[in-house]
Motif scaffolding. Structure first.
Motif, PDB file in Angstrom:
ATOM      1  N   LEU A 129      -5.453 -31.885  28.071  1.00 54.26           N
ATOM      2  CA  LEU A 129      -5.682 -30.518  28.151  1.00 54.26           C
ATOM      3  C   LEU A 129      -5.732 -29.647  26.851  1.00 54.26           C
ATOM      4  N   ALA A 130      -4.566 -29.886  25.950  1.00 51.21           N
ATOM      5  CA  ALA A 130      -4.730 -29.126  24.817  1.00 51.21           C
ATOM      6  C   ALA A 130      -5.843 -29.453  23.827  1.00 51.21           C
ATOM      7  N   LEU A 131      -6.443 -30.863  23.973  1.00 51.95           N
ATOM      8  CA  LEU A 131      -7.516 -31.103  23.181  1.00 51.95           C
ATOM      9  C   LEU A 131      -9.027 -30.472  23.663  1.00 51.95           C
ATOM     10  N   ALA A 132      -8.654 -29.807  25.037  1.00 55.34           N
ATOM     11  CA  ALA A 132      -9.801 -29.578  25.646  1.00 55.34           C
ATOM     12  C   ALA A 132      -9.994 -28.126  25.147  1.00 55.34           C
ATOM     13  N   ALA A 133      -9.441 -27.443  24.222  1.00 53.22           N
ATOM     14  CA  ALA A 133      -9.639 -26.109  23.708  1.00 53.22           C
ATOM     15  C   ALA A 133     -10.348 -26.333  22.424  1.00 53.22           C
ATOM     16  N   ASP A 134     -11.203 -25.442  21.916  1.00 53.73           N
ATOM     17  CA  ASP A 134     -11.705 -25.533  20.809  1.00 53.73           C
ATOM     18  C   ASP A 134     -10.870 -25.255  19.511  1.00 53.73           C
ATOM     19  N   ASP A 156      -8.781 -40.433  30.435  1.00 52.31           N
ATOM     20  CA  ASP A 156      -9.886 -40.282  31.117  1.00 52.31           C
ATOM     21  C   ASP A 156     -10.228 -38.881  31.385  1.00 52.31           C
ATOM     22  N   LEU A 157      -9.424 -37.996  30.791  1.00 53.06           N
ATOM     23  CA  LEU A 157      -9.528 -36.512  31.129  1.00 53.06           C
ATOM     24  C   LEU A 157     -10.300 -35.714  29.905  1.00 53.06           C
ATOM     25  N   ALA A 158     -11.433 -36.436  29.673  1.00 55.76           N
ATOM     26  CA  ALA A 158     -12.399 -35.764  28.401  1.00 55.76           C
ATOM     27  C   ALA A 158     -11.502 -35.440  26.999  1.00 55.76           C
ATOM     28  N   GLY A 159     -10.379 -36.358  26.892  1.00 52.77           N
ATOM     29  CA  GLY A 159      -9.722 -36.261  25.696  1.00 52.77           C
ATOM     30  C   GLY A 159     -10.020 -37.102  24.414  1.00 52.77           C
ATOM     31  N   THR A 160     -10.832 -38.179  24.627  1.00 50.78           N
ATOM     32  CA  THR A 160     -11.311 -39.316  23.689  1.00 50.78           C
ATOM     33  C   THR A 160     -11.932 -38.490  22.711  1.00 50.78           C
TER      34      THR A 160
END
Length: 260
Positions: A129-134, A156-160
């Protein structure tokens, strides 16, 4: 003005700045499908004049990751157990994870800049979730860890994608495969954190950054963000030059009123 307050997520808007808060400190902001649905709803509820979205969390930890009850036979009340999901069809599993990913993917949409204010533990889904931010502004007590692989799973939550973009393939692989902690000094040195500040200064640093980001005209920021995202996604050098020319042409015409 509070627009949403449900399932451990609160959305408040003050002019051009929206703040999404993880609001379950008693459970170290553990995540669940209900929380992910609320995060998705928060993204859809943003007023059109919002330019900055701040993601923050109450308590000592940003997020300890997925609520472990999801992996028990009984699961989380009202939710499909992940053990049950394991026996579903490939199509059902794919569709279910895609819905979960929506909570993590909207933060990089082109019309806003998102800032994660991260303190304490950001583990697994919390890290993603932290990685999701710009942009990530971190307290000096931050501890990131990607524990999914250690549990026999994958992130698997868009972090890679953003993790590799931030620290490079080799370091991203090592972080994921070992599940080790990444502390503040390494996060700042490797580009995982844009800025590290004392924990008591975290909110102030995010407010200062938000004000600075609001200094440029919105349309120019949107075009610039789109250009940088295109470069990061693998455009060739020549393709990027062409995208710059097209974007600048739009800016020239907009500033001169020639596009009307």
């Amino acid at each position: 003005m509070t627009l949403l307050d449900k399932d451990g997520v609160r959305l408040a808007v003050d002019g051009a700045v929206a703040t999404v808060t993880l609001a379950n400190p008693a459970k170290r902001n553990a995540q669940s499908p209900a929380l992910w649905r609320a995060l998705t709803e928060a993204g859809r509820a943003l007023p059109g004049d919002v330019r900055i979205v701040v993601l923050r969390a109450e308590g000592k930890s940003f997020s300890a990751g997925l609520d472990r009850q999801a992996f028990t036979p009984e699961g989380i009340d009202g939710e499909l157990s992940f053990l049950d999901l394991a026996h579903a069809s490939d199509e059902t599993v794919d569709e279910t994870i895609a819905v979960f990913q929506e909570a993590f993917s909207w933060w990089r949409r082109p019309d806003v800049i998102s800032i994660a204010a991260v303190q304490g533990h950001a583990i697994g889904a919390g890290f993603q979730l932290a990685l999701a931010a710009d942009i990530r502004v971190c307290a000096d007590d931050v501890q990131f860890a990607m524990r999914e692989t250690s549990l026999g799973l994958v992130p698997d939550l868009a972090g890679t994608h953003p993790l590799v973009a931030a620290v490079g393939y080799s370091r991203a692989l090592e972080i994921c495969a070992t599940g080790r902690f990444v502390h503040a000094s390494e996060a700042e040195r490797t580009g995982l954190a844009n800025l590290v500040v004392p924990a008591e200064d975290l909110d102030g640093a995010v407010a200062d950054l938000s004000a600075a980001l609001l200094g440029a005209p919105r349309d120019a920021v949107i075009e610039t963000k789109s250009l940088l995202q295109g470069a990061a996604s693998g455009r060739s050098y020549e393709e990027q030059l062409a995208a710059e020319r097209a974007a600048q042409t739009r800016r020239f015409r907009d500033l001169a009123g020639a596009g009307e």
